[in-house]
Motif scaffolding. Sequence first.
Motif, PDB file in Angstrom:
ATOM      1  N   ASP A  96       0.941  -1.414  -0.449  1.00 25.00           N
ATOM      2  CA  ASP A  96       0.316   0.194   0.019  1.00 25.00           C
ATOM      3  C   ASP A  96       1.306   1.083  -0.052  1.00 25.00           C
ATOM      4  O   ASP A  96       0.336   2.260  -1.003  1.00 25.00           O
ATOM      5  CB  ASP A  96      -1.064  -0.099   0.881  1.00 25.00           C
ATOM      6  N   MET A  97       1.553   1.211   0.995  1.00 21.37           N
ATOM      7  CA  MET A  97       2.969   2.223   0.799  1.00 21.37           C
ATOM      8  C   MET A  97       3.351   2.684  -0.615  1.00 21.37           C
ATOM      9  O   MET A  97       3.740   3.806  -1.130  1.00 21.37           O
ATOM     10  CB  MET A  97       4.370   2.400   1.881  1.00 21.37           C
ATOM     11  N   VAL A  98       3.867   1.531  -1.124  1.00 23.28           N
ATOM     12  CA  VAL A  98       3.912   2.109  -2.916  1.00 23.28           C
ATOM     13  C   VAL A  98       3.242   2.651  -3.431  1.00 23.28           C
ATOM     14  O   VAL A  98       3.358   3.448  -4.262  1.00 23.28           O
ATOM     15  CB  VAL A  98       4.915   0.552  -3.344  1.00 23.28           C
ATOM     16  N   LYS A  99       1.734   1.870  -3.538  1.00 24.44           N
ATOM     17  CA  LYS A  99       0.483   2.262  -4.426  1.00 24.44           C
ATOM     18  C   LYS A  99       0.410   3.230  -3.995  1.00 24.44           C
ATOM     19  O   LYS A  99      -0.760   4.005  -5.315  1.00 24.44           O
ATOM     20  CB  LYS A  99      -0.299   0.790  -3.980  1.00 24.44           C
ATOM     21  N   PHE A 100      -0.040   3.374  -2.893  1.00 24.81           N
ATOM     22  CA  PHE A 100      -0.967   4.954  -2.628  1.00 24.81           C
ATOM     23  C   PHE A 100      -0.084   6.225  -1.664  1.00 24.81           C
ATOM     24  O   PHE A 100      -0.688   7.401  -1.638  1.00 24.81           O
ATOM     25  CB  PHE A 100      -1.750   4.490  -0.827  1.00 24.81           C
ATOM     26  N   ALA A 101       1.029   5.901  -1.391  1.00 25.33           N
ATOM     27  CA  ALA A 101       1.621   7.086  -1.079  1.00 25.33           C
ATOM     28  C   ALA A 101       2.567   6.942  -1.678  1.00 25.33           C
ATOM     29  O   ALA A 101       3.962   8.162  -0.979  1.00 25.33           O
ATOM     30  CB  ALA A 101       2.231   6.407   0.685  1.00 25.33           C
ATOM     31  N   LYS A 102       3.089   6.763  -2.913  1.00 23.51           N
ATOM     32  CA  LYS A 102       4.366   6.947  -3.893  1.00 23.51           C
ATOM     33  C   LYS A 102       5.475   6.317  -3.454  1.00 23.51           C
ATOM     34  O   LYS A 102       6.844   7.243  -3.468  1.00 23.51           O
ATOM     35  CB  LYS A 102       4.144   8.135  -4.697  1.00 23.51           C
ATOM     36  N   TYR A 103       5.312   6.031  -2.283  1.00 22.87           N
ATOM     37  CA  TYR A 103       7.650   5.186  -1.584  1.00 22.87           C
ATOM     38  C   TYR A 103       7.780   4.699  -2.391  1.00 22.87           C
ATOM     39  O   TYR A 103       7.078   3.562  -3.828  1.00 22.87           O
ATOM     40  CB  TYR A 103       6.697   4.362  -0.486  1.00 22.87           C
ATOM     41  N   SER A 104       9.915   4.890  -3.005  1.00 21.98           N
ATOM     42  CA  SER A 104       9.630   4.403  -3.951  1.00 21.98           C
ATOM     43  C   SER A 104      10.672   3.289  -3.100  1.00 21.98           C
ATOM     44  O   SER A 104      12.165   3.772  -2.616  1.00 21.98           O
ATOM     45  CB  SER A 104      11.234   5.100  -4.661  1.00 21.98           C
ATOM     46  N   PRO A 105      10.683   2.226  -2.918  1.00 28.97           N
ATOM     47  CA  PRO A 105      11.434   0.597  -2.653  1.00 28.97           C
ATOM     48  C   PRO A 105      12.600   0.409  -2.955  1.00 28.97           C
ATOM     49  O   PRO A 105      12.969   0.739  -4.543  1.00 28.97           O
ATOM     50  CB  PRO A 105      10.506  -0.241  -2.473  1.00 28.97           C
ATOM     51  N   GLU A 106      13.690   0.669  -2.339  1.00 33.43           N
ATOM     52  CA  GLU A 106      14.576  -0.509  -3.473  1.00 33.43           C
ATOM     53  C   GLU A 106      14.842  -1.875  -3.390  1.00 33.43           C
ATOM     54  O   GLU A 106      14.080  -2.172  -3.914  1.00 33.43           O
ATOM     55  CB  GLU A 106      16.318  -0.363  -1.846  1.00 33.43           C
ATOM     56  N   THR A 107      15.889  -2.158  -4.667  1.00 31.34           N
ATOM     57  CA  THR A 107      15.408  -3.666  -5.468  1.00 31.34           C
ATOM     58  C   THR A 107      16.141  -4.628  -4.027  1.00 31.34           C
ATOM     59  O   THR A 107      14.745  -5.892  -4.159  1.00 31.34           O
ATOM     60  CB  THR A 107      17.220  -3.435  -5.672  1.00 31.34           C
ATOM     61  N   GLU A 108      16.280  -4.457  -3.234  1.00 32.02           N
ATOM     62  CA  GLU A 108      16.301  -5.386  -1.827  1.00 32.02           C
ATOM     63  C   GLU A 108      14.900  -5.667  -1.870  1.00 32.02           C
ATOM     64  O   GLU A 108      14.554  -6.368  -1.247  1.00 32.02           O
ATOM     65  CB  GLU A 108      17.428  -4.850  -0.583  1.00 32.02           C
ATOM     66  N   GLU A 109      14.342  -4.380  -0.903  1.00 31.91           N
ATOM     67  CA  GLU A 109      12.446  -4.744  -0.732  1.00 31.91           C
ATOM     68  C   GLU A 109      11.630  -5.377  -1.292  1.00 31.91           C
ATOM     69  O   GLU A 109      10.970  -5.961  -1.359  1.00 31.91           O
ATOM     70  CB  GLU A 109      12.200  -3.040  -0.494  1.00 31.91           C
ATOM     71  N   ILE A 110      12.435  -5.021  -3.132  1.00 29.74           N
ATOM     72  CA  ILE A 110      11.360  -5.134  -3.938  1.00 29.74           C
ATOM     73  C   ILE A 110      11.458  -7.191  -3.958  1.00 29.74           C
ATOM     74  O   ILE A 110      10.122  -7.458  -3.970  1.00 29.74           O
ATOM     75  CB  ILE A 110      11.632  -4.831  -5.804  1.00 29.74           C
ATOM     76  N   GLU A 111      13.105  -7.251  -4.003  1.00 30.60           N
ATOM     77  CA  GLU A 111      12.818  -8.842  -3.841  1.00 30.60           C
ATOM     78  C   GLU A 111      12.490  -9.348  -2.596  1.00 30.60           C
ATOM     79  O   GLU A 111      11.712 -10.563  -2.862  1.00 30.60           O
ATOM     80  CB  GLU A 111      14.513  -8.961  -4.245  1.00 30.60           C
ATOM     81  N   LYS A 112      12.425  -8.726  -1.258  1.00 30.60           N
ATOM     82  CA  LYS A 112      12.096  -9.237  -0.271  1.00 30.60           C
ATOM     83  C   LYS A 112      10.119  -9.454  -0.327  1.00 30.60           C
ATOM     84  O   LYS A 112      10.409 -10.930   0.285  1.00 30.60           O
ATOM     85  CB  LYS A 112      12.011  -8.660   1.054  1.00 30.60           C
ATOM     86  N   SER A 113       9.408  -8.604  -1.229  1.00 32.14           N
ATOM     87  CA  SER A 113       8.126  -8.149  -1.359  1.00 32.14           C
ATOM     88  C   SER A 113       7.655  -9.898  -2.194  1.00 32.14           C
ATOM     89  O   SER A 113       6.981 -10.568  -1.400  1.00 32.14           O
ATOM     90  CB  SER A 113       7.880  -7.593  -2.099  1.00 32.14           C
ATOM     91  N   HIS A 114       8.725  -9.900  -2.946  1.00 33.09           N
ATOM     92  CA  HIS A 114       8.006 -11.490  -4.247  1.00 33.09           C
ATOM     93  C   HIS A 114       8.651 -12.622  -2.750  1.00 33.09           C
ATOM     94  O   HIS A 114       7.754 -13.066  -3.296  1.00 33.09           O
ATOM     95  CB  HIS A 114       8.957 -11.406  -5.145  1.00 33.09           C
ATOM     96  N   VAL A 115       9.516 -12.323  -2.339  1.00 32.99           N
ATOM     97  CA  VAL A 115       9.475 -13.619  -2.224  1.00 32.99           C
ATOM     98  C   VAL A 115       9.068 -13.819  -0.227  1.00 32.99           C
ATOM     99  O   VAL A 115       8.096 -14.588  -0.387  1.00 32.99           O
ATOM    100  CB  VAL A 115      11.095 -13.448  -0.540  1.00 32.99           C
ATOM    101  N   SER A 116       8.146 -12.652   0.507  1.00 33.09           N
ATOM    102  CA  SER A 116       7.518 -12.711   1.119  1.00 33.09           C
ATOM    103  C   SER A 116       5.867 -13.160   0.912  1.00 33.09           C
ATOM    104  O   SER A 116       4.878 -14.567   1.825  1.00 33.09           O
ATOM    105  CB  SER A 116       6.942 -11.452   1.668  1.00 33.09           C
ATOM    106  N   ALA A 117       5.620 -12.880  -0.454  1.00 33.17           N
ATOM    107  CA  ALA A 117       4.161 -14.015  -0.972  1.00 33.17           C
ATOM    108  C   ALA A 117       4.190 -14.847  -1.635  1.00 33.17           C
ATOM    109  O   ALA A 117       3.619 -15.130  -1.108  1.00 33.17           O
ATOM    110  CB  ALA A 117       4.410 -12.492  -2.789  1.00 33.17           C
ATOM    111  N   ARG A 118       5.577 -15.610  -2.199  1.00 36.10           N
ATOM    112  CA  ARG A 118       5.748 -17.018  -2.464  1.00 36.10           C
ATOM    113  C   ARG A 118       5.515 -17.866  -1.149  1.00 36.10           C
ATOM    114  O   ARG A 118       5.116 -18.686  -1.499  1.00 36.10           O
ATOM    115  CB  ARG A 118       6.837 -17.249  -2.996  1.00 36.10           C
ATOM    116  N   ARG A 119       6.125 -17.466   0.168  1.00 35.74           N
ATOM    117  CA  ARG A 119       6.693 -17.614   1.941  1.00 35.74           C
ATOM    118  C   ARG A 119       5.014 -17.584   2.196  1.00 35.74           C
ATOM    119  O   ARG A 119       4.321 -18.815   2.427  1.00 35.74           O
ATOM    120  CB  ARG A 119       7.548 -17.182   2.169  1.00 35.74           C
TER     121      ARG A 119
END
Length: 319
Positions: A275-298
């Motif tokens: 939600d922070m990325v979609k609605f609050a224009k937060y720009s995550p680092e590459t490591e955060e993006i990869e961790k989000s994908h890992v969290s979804a699969r986990r």
Amino acid sequence: MFRIIIILFLFLGSADAADKVNIEMPVSVNAEVDRNAVSIGDKIKYTITVKSKKGIDIEFPEFGDTLAEFAIKDFGSSKGGLFGTHTLIQWYILDTFETGSLTIPSVGVKYRLKGKTDWKEIHSEEIEIEVKSVLNEEDTETAKLQDIKGPLRYRDLTYLYVLLAVAAAVIIILAVIFILKKRGALKQIIPPPRPAHEIAYEALTELEKKNYPKTGRIMEYYTSLSGIVRRYLENRFRLKAPEMTTEEFLYSVRESRDLNSEQKGLLGEFLSHCDMVKFAKYSPETEEIEKSHVSARRLIDETKPDGFKGPRGRVTSDQ
């Protein structure tokens, strides 16, 4: 020799000063708008983002119903944080009926270490907004209110006849389908639905192939990623996740026995970060993006039915 000693003292003094700045300024603030040029009456999203180390209290300013020459129509907040950082976002929906070059002033955000009593303050930058009129100068002078038109009258029954004909055709078609089904002409073997986790794994693989982060489409990536998880939860546990806000969905899951406490915590952190990325224009680092994908699969790995192993959901035992 004397000059060398003086230079060393100056270097050590500047290093101490830099350390003091790092200690005294553990907080950064950034203010931005979604657009700097609008027409009168248009909505503007104004966002204040504060980043700090964890263990620091943050206090946003209170504006009431207005912010300078802008009216506050709505507001909200979100928070998150990974790798020892803490990010707070406060957003406001603004509009104005003034034209010309307007300014959103600098705002002060207070902060202090937890357990301390003294507040410090850091300020954002001013933002210039250009508000244009929807009318030209000539149109403004000649514009006049027009009287309302009278009620419309039906001059014939053409539309009524068309509606009746369409309704009759629909009834006839439904009747024919019903009769054919009764006779067995439309019997079909309906295959069982695919397991929810198979669909989710397939969607995650397709999302990886699109490579959105490398092309700068971060918001589109997070929208797709959170959508995959929400649809999986709806199919897996019969939850209406896509129809709820994040707050409503997490509240409904709180009392659910389908997820354990660790999985609920993982889900809450994952959706809040999206939600922070979609609605609050937060720009995550590459490591955060990869961790989000890992969290979804986990999350999918840990909640799929027993007896399914591997990323493609191969059945190894009967349920």
